[in-house]
Write a protein that holds these residues in place. Structure first.
Motif, mmCIF file in Angstrom:
data_model
loop_
_atom_site.group_PDB
_atom_site.id
_atom_site.type_symbol
_atom_site.label_atom_id
_atom_site.label_comp_id
_atom_site.label_asym_id
_atom_site.label_seq_id
_atom_site.Cartn_x
_atom_site.Cartn_y
_atom_site.Cartn_z
ATOM 1 N N LEU A 123 3.536 12.774 -4.605
ATOM 2 C CA LEU A 123 3.429 12.286 -5.830
ATOM 3 C C LEU A 123 2.297 13.407 -6.313
ATOM 4 C CD1 LEU A 123 2.368 8.132 -5.700
ATOM 5 C CD2 LEU A 123 4.279 9.438 -6.866
ATOM 6 N N GLU A 124 1.464 13.760 -5.277
ATOM 7 C CA GLU A 124 0.475 14.845 -5.714
ATOM 8 C C GLU A 124 1.144 16.132 -6.302
ATOM 9 O OE1 GLU A 124 -3.455 17.103 -3.865
ATOM 10 O OE2 GLU A 124 -2.466 15.484 -2.843
ATOM 11 N N LYS A 125 2.290 16.486 -5.391
ATOM 12 C CA LYS A 125 3.043 17.580 -5.639
ATOM 13 C C LYS A 125 3.685 17.605 -6.838
ATOM 14 C CE LYS A 125 7.214 17.832 -3.701
ATOM 15 N NZ LYS A 125 8.065 17.835 -2.745
ATOM 16 N N ARG A 126 3.992 16.374 -7.342
ATOM 17 C CA ARG A 126 4.729 16.200 -8.872
ATOM 18 C C ARG A 126 4.009 15.690 -9.680
ATOM 19 N NH1 ARG A 126 10.162 16.093 -8.466
ATOM 20 N NH2 ARG A 126 11.259 16.394 -6.529
ATOM 21 N N ASN A 127 2.620 16.093 -9.683
ATOM 22 C CA ASN A 127 1.646 15.794 -10.801
ATOM 23 C C ASN A 127 1.674 14.306 -10.934
ATOM 24 O OD1 ASN A 127 1.014 18.431 -11.339
ATOM 25 N ND2 ASN A 127 2.790 18.704 -12.450
ATOM 26 N N GLY A 128 1.462 13.473 -10.076
ATOM 27 C CA GLY A 128 1.575 11.937 -10.207
ATOM 28 C C GLY A 128 2.407 11.173 -10.371
ATOM 29 N N ASP A 129 3.771 11.921 -10.707
ATOM 30 C CA ASP A 129 4.962 11.248 -10.911
ATOM 31 C C ASP A 129 5.795 11.157 -9.666
ATOM 32 O OD1 ASP A 129 4.777 10.938 -13.719
ATOM 33 O OD2 ASP A 129 5.263 12.976 -13.939
ATOM 34 N N PRO A 164 0.648 -1.070 -0.162
ATOM 35 C CA PRO A 164 -0.223 0.059 -0.168
ATOM 36 C C PRO A 164 0.788 1.096 -0.241
ATOM 37 C CG PRO A 164 0.120 -0.992 2.176
ATOM 38 C CD PRO A 164 0.845 -1.980 1.180
ATOM 39 N N ILE A 165 0.357 2.167 -0.758
ATOM 40 C CA ILE A 165 1.141 3.426 -0.721
ATOM 41 C C ILE A 165 0.654 4.425 0.465
ATOM 42 C CG2 ILE A 165 1.588 5.443 -2.169
ATOM 43 C CD1 ILE A 165 1.200 3.944 -4.493
ATOM 44 N N HIS A 166 1.599 4.762 1.497
ATOM 45 C CA HIS A 166 1.362 5.779 2.669
ATOM 46 C C HIS A 166 1.078 7.081 1.868
ATOM 47 C CE1 HIS A 166 2.168 7.768 6.339
ATOM 48 N NE2 HIS A 166 2.151 6.816 6.942
ATOM 49 N N LYS A 167 0.135 7.662 2.858
ATOM 50 C CA LYS A 167 -0.315 9.034 2.570
ATOM 51 C C LYS A 167 0.807 10.255 2.314
ATOM 52 C CE LYS A 167 -0.988 10.518 7.428
ATOM 53 N NZ LYS A 167 -2.003 11.064 8.381
ATOM 54 N N LYS A 168 1.935 9.875 3.089
ATOM 55 C CA LYS A 168 3.110 10.783 2.914
ATOM 56 C C LYS A 168 3.836 10.627 1.414
ATOM 57 C CE LYS A 168 3.506 12.559 7.224
ATOM 58 N NZ LYS A 168 3.598 13.812 7.363
ATOM 59 N N VAL A 169 3.641 9.535 0.997
ATOM 60 C CA VAL A 169 4.371 9.054 -0.504
ATOM 61 C C VAL A 169 3.228 9.603 -1.364
ATOM 62 C CG1 VAL A 169 4.863 7.267 -2.261
ATOM 63 C CG2 VAL A 169 5.396 6.977 0.156
ATOM 64 N N LEU A 170 1.800 9.491 -1.038
ATOM 65 C CA LEU A 170 0.812 10.124 -2.029
ATOM 66 C C LEU A 170 1.167 11.796 -2.135
ATOM 67 C CD1 LEU A 170 -2.259 7.780 -1.035
ATOM 68 C CD2 LEU A 170 -1.017 7.980 -3.212
ATOM 69 N N GLU A 171 1.402 12.255 -0.977
ATOM 70 C CA GLU A 171 1.608 13.666 -1.059
ATOM 71 C C GLU A 171 2.804 14.192 -1.920
ATOM 72 O OE1 GLU A 171 2.077 14.834 3.072
ATOM 73 O OE2 GLU A 171 0.081 14.373 3.525
#
Length: 411
Positions: free
Chosen positions: A297-303, A288-295
Motif C-alpha cells: 500500500l505504501e509503495k502504491r501511495n495508499g492504494d 488486521p493488515i499484515h506489514k507485507k500488505v502495508l508495504e
C-alpha cells in the motif's frame, strides 16, 4: 431476549428437523422445517450435523444458520399486536408451500435441478447456480447415453455404479465424481422434503475422495516472489504479483481480495484494520493488515493494486511464479486437453513444475498453512472462514498422524 434452536424429535431415519423460538414466558413455538437428517449424524448439543466436512451436511448447516437468522429478523419485525403461535411460525417456514403442492413436481433429475435452482433463487449465489447447471448438462449427456431418463426415485447404488462408469469414461477425476454425487443427493433430498419418493439407499450413497497434494507457497517462496528484480515483470505482472502477496497475507478468497479498496481500511489504536463483506458468506469481516500488505500500500501511495479479472489473475500469477523460479517438480492436478484441438479439458494428476499448479486459491491456503502453529488456530479459522477446526485441518492437509507428531513437542 428471543432464543432460536434447531432440534430433532424423532429417532427414525430420516428425522425431520424442527425449529423452536422462545422469548421469555410469553412466546414458545415450534414447527417442522423442510429439512431432515439421520439422527446418528446430528449433534444435539451443537444443534448441527456432526460431520461438517461432508459437503451436503456443510450446506445443510449453512441453510439452518441462515434460517435461524432470517427467523430472528422476521420475529423482530413482527407487529406487537400479532399473535405469535405455531401457525405464525408455519407461515414463515412455508410461505409458498400451497403453490408448490398445486403444481406437479418434476420427477426426473434433470428437470428437478432446474426446479431446485428456481425454488432457491433468492438463497443461492450465482456461482452455485452455474455449478448446478454444469451438473445438469452432464446429467443430460449421461441420460442420452443410457437412453432413459434419470428418475429421482432411482438414485440408488445401481445409479451410483452407472454414474461412476460414465464419469470415468469421460475422464473426470475422482473428486469431481465425489463432489457431484453429493450435490445430486442434495437435489434428491430437497425433492423428498417436498413430498417426492426417493430410494431407500439414497442417504447411504458414498464415494471416497482421492488424496490430493495441498499446493501452497512457503514464506521462502514468497520472499523469492517479492525479490523479483525490477524490470523483469511487465506492469500487469507486477500488479498481479502484488495481489498474490496480498492474498497470501490476508487469507481471503479471490472473490473478496480482488475487491479490496483503501476505503475498506480504518485505523484504531495505531493498528490498520480491513473491513469488508465476504461475497460467498455475506459475513462482515474485520481483519488486521499484515506489514507485507502495508508495504505494498505504501509503495502504491495508499492504494491497492488495480482490479483485474479472476481469469487474468490466474494466468498472470503462473507467469510471476515462473519468473521467480518456483519450478521444483511436484505431483498435482491441472486441466489438460484430452486430445489436440479437442477443446475438451479434464484434470490430470501428474508431475508438473510448481508454477504450473499455482492458481487464485493458493493465497488462502498459503496463509492457513504458513501461519498454522504460529497463530492460534481459533484466530486462523476466523480469518479463513472455516466452520470447524476439523474442516480447517483437512483444508491444510493435516492428518491425525501429523497432529500427533506435533503434540509430541509438548510431552
Amino acid at each position: 431476549m428471543a432464543r432460536i434452536k434447531v432440534l430433532l424429535k424423532s429417532k427414525n431415519n430420516p428425522a425431520p428437523i424442527y425449529i423452536r423460538l422462545s422469548d421469555g414466558r410469553n412466546v414458545d413455538v415450534m414447527a417442522k422445517t423442510n429439512y431432515s437428517i439421520n439422527p446418528s449424524d446430528w449433534s444435539s448439543t451443537k444443534q448441527e450435523p456432526k460431520d461438517l466436512k461432508d459437503i451436503h451436511y456443510a450446506n445443510l448447516n449453512s441453510e439452518l444458520v441462515a434460517l435461524k437468522s432470517n427467523l430472528l429478523k422476521y420475529y423482530n419485525k413482527t407487529n406487537n399486536n400479532l399473535l405469535i403461535n405455531t401457525q405464525w411460525l408455519k407461515d414463515f417456514l412455508n410461505p409458498a408451500i400451497e403453490v408448490i403442492e398445486e403444481q406437479k413436481l418434476p420427477t426426473t433429475l434433470v428437470e428437478y435441478i432446474d426446479f431446485y435452482i428456481d425454488y432457491r433463487k433468492h438463497e443461492i449465489k450465482e456461482t452455485s447456480r452455474k455449478k448446478f447447471n454444469v451438473i445438469k448438462h452432464k446429467m443430460e449427456r449421461f441420460q442420452k447415453k443410457r437412453k432413459k431418463p434419470i428418475l429421482i426415485s432411482d438414485i440408488n447404488e445401481n445409479f451410483k455404479n452407472e454414474f461412476v462408469e460414465y464419469y470415468k469414461a469421460e475422464g473426470y477425476a475422482q473428486n469431481t465424481m465425489q463432489r457431484e454425487l453429493v450435490f445430486i443427493k442434495t437435489f434428491c433430498k430437497h425433492a423428498r422434503h417436498l413430498g417426492l419418493e426417493t430410494h431407500p439407499q439414497l442417504d447411504n450413497l458414498r464415494l471416497d475422495r482421492a488424496k490430493v497434494e495441498k499446493i501452497y507457497l512457503s514464506f521462502e517462496e514468497l520472499e523469492k516472489i517479492e525479490n523479483i528484480k525490477e524490470g523483469k515483470l511487465s506492469e500487469s505482472l507486477e500488479n498481479a504479483k502484488d495481489w498474490l502477496i496480498i492474498s497470501c497475507y490476508t487469507g481471503q478468497r479471490v472473490s473478496d481480495f480482488l475487491r479490496f479498496t483503501k476505503e475498506m481500511i480504518r485505523v484504531e489504536n495505531g493498528k490498520h484494520l480491513l473491513e469488508f463483506t465476504q461475497q460467498k458468506t455475506n459475513k462482515i469481516m474485520t481483519i488486521p493488515i499484515h506489514k507485507k500488505v502495508l508495504e505494498i500500500l505504501e509503495k502504491r501511495n495508499g492504494d491497492f493494486p488495480y482490479t483485474i479479472s479472476d481469469q487474468k489473475y490466474n494466468d498472470y500469477i503462473k507467469k510471476v511464479c515462473e519468473v521467480a523460479e518456483i519450478n521444483n517438480n511436484i505431483i498435482g492436478s491441472k486441466k489438460v486437453e484430452t486430445a489436440t484441438d479437442s477443446g475438451i479439458y479434464r484434470k490430470k494428476t501428474d508431475t508438473y513444475k510448481k508454477y504450473e499448479l499455482v492458481s487464485s486459491h493458493i493465497g488462502r491456503r498459503s496463509f492457513a498453512t504458513n501461519f498454522y502453529g504460529k497463530i492460534p488456530t481459533t484466530y486462523l479459522i476466523y480469518v479463513t472462514g472455516h466452520t470447524t477446526e476439523a474442516m480447517f485441518l483437512t483444508y491444510i492437509g493435516k492428518s491425525n498422524k501429523d497432529i500427533a507428531m506435533e503434540l509430541t513437542n509438548y510431552f
